[in-house]
Design an enzyme around this catalytic site. Sequence first.
Site, PDB file in Angstrom:
ATOM      1  N   CYS A 113       0.807  -1.222   0.000  1.00  0.00           N
ATOM      2  CA  CYS A 113       0.000   0.000   0.000  1.00  0.00           C
ATOM      3  C   CYS A 113       0.839   1.270   0.000  1.00  0.00           C
ATOM      4  O   CYS A 113       0.323   2.354  -0.275  1.00  0.00           O
ATOM      5  CB  CYS A 113      -0.956  -0.008   1.187  1.00  0.00           C
ATOM      6  SG  CYS A 113      -2.032  -1.458   1.249  1.00  0.00           S
ATOM      7  N   HIS A 253      -3.508   6.975   2.712  1.00  0.00           N
ATOM      8  CA  HIS A 253      -3.884   5.691   2.148  1.00  0.00           C
ATOM      9  C   HIS A 253      -5.281   5.338   2.635  1.00  0.00           C
ATOM     10  O   HIS A 253      -5.597   5.451   3.821  1.00  0.00           O
ATOM     11  CB  HIS A 253      -2.880   4.621   2.575  1.00  0.00           C
ATOM     12  CG  HIS A 253      -3.317   3.222   2.277  1.00  0.00           C
ATOM     13  ND1 HIS A 253      -3.806   2.840   1.047  1.00  0.00           N
ATOM     14  CD2 HIS A 253      -3.372   2.112   3.067  1.00  0.00           C
ATOM     15  CE1 HIS A 253      -4.119   1.563   1.079  1.00  0.00           C
ATOM     16  NE2 HIS A 253      -3.872   1.101   2.300  1.00  0.00           N
ATOM     17  N   ASN A 283     -10.140  -0.529  -0.148  1.00  0.00           N
ATOM     18  CA  ASN A 283      -8.681  -0.448  -0.094  1.00  0.00           C
ATOM     19  C   ASN A 283      -8.112  -0.952  -1.420  1.00  0.00           C
ATOM     20  O   ASN A 283      -8.176  -2.140  -1.713  1.00  0.00           O
ATOM     21  CB  ASN A 283      -8.159  -1.291   1.072  1.00  0.00           C
ATOM     22  CG  ASN A 283      -6.649  -1.235   1.226  1.00  0.00           C
ATOM     23  OD1 ASN A 283      -5.938  -0.737   0.355  1.00  0.00           O
ATOM     24  ND2 ASN A 283      -6.151  -1.762   2.332  1.00  0.00           N
TER      25      ASN A 283
END
Length: 326
Positions: A113, A253, A283
Amino acid sequence: MLRARIVGTGSAVPDKVLTNFDLEKMVDTSDEWITTRTGIKERRIAVEGEYTSTFATRAAERALEMAGIAAHEIDLLIVATVTPDFPFPSTACIVQSNIGASKAAAFDVSAACSGFVYGLSLASNAIRTGAASKVLVIGAEVLTRIIDWTDRNTCLLFGDGAGAAVLSSSSDEHGILSTHIHSDGNYWELLYQAGCGSRNPAVQKTFDERLYFLRMQGNEVFKLAVRAMEDAALEALTTNGLTPADIDIFIPHQANRRIIDAIGKRLGLNGDKVFVNLDRYGNTSAASIPIALDEANRTGRIAAGDVVLFDSFGGGLTWGSALIRW
C-alpha cells in the site's frame, strides 16, 4: 534547485460495483457491520479480460493527456503493484508498450500500500539529480484476484483500480518538497500472500492449502499503521519547517476509516482537510492515494500553492509520506 512537479493525474477503475449488500449474500456480514468498522460501502471489481495493466494503462493515458505530454517524452515509468500481470516481465513494461513510451526505463515497485509513495520518492530523486526530466508513476492493483471470498476478515476490504501521476522537472517553489520512506521486515507475516512465490510455488498443494490468498492480522496492522503514519506525516512537516496547520489537504492511504480518522485527530486536522473516497472504492493498495489524488485534483479540491500531504502504510511492513506544494 530542481524539483519534481506533478503536472498531470489520472485514474481508472472497473465498471463492476460490489456493494456491502452484495457481500451480505456471500459471507456472514451486514452493511451496518462493514460500514461501522471500515467506512466502506462499495468497491470496484475487475472482470474477465481486465488486468492490472488494463487500469494502469488507462490511468496513465489520462494523466498524460492532462499534462499535455506525449508518452515518448517519458524518461522513467514506474508501476507500484503487488498484483502484477505476470511474475515477469514487469507490468511497467507492459504499460510502456501499451502507451508507446519507447524512451522510458520501466520497472515495478513492490511496497504494497506504500508503493505509490515509494514510486514518487524514486521519481523525485531521479528528477532532482537530473537523471530524468519527465516521469510517470502509477499505482495499480487487481487485489480481488488474490482475495478469499469466504474470509470476511479480508474480502470486505479490497477493490481494484489504478491511479497515475506525471512528474516534470521544475525550478520554482512548486513540486515535491520531500519524501520519506521506511520499512520493518520483522512484521512481514502480518500482511502477505503466502503462495505462488519461490517458497510456496504454484502447485496443487498450494491451492489445496489456500496459500494463494492474501493473509492479514488486521488488529495488529491497525495499531502499527496509526503510529507509523502519524510519525511519517510529522517527519515530512518537520523536515520542511511546517506544522499540521499548514496542510491544505491530507490524502492518506484509504485502508480503513477508523485509521484515517485517528491520524486526522492526532494531527489536529478538521474533516474538510482530509480527503476520503474509501467508501466508494475500498482499499486499493498502491492505487489508493493516486486515485484519491486524481479525484481531488479534478474536482477542484487542490489549488495552486496548496500544501498537500500523502501518507501511506502497507505490507512489508512499509510506510512513507510525501509533502508537496501544488
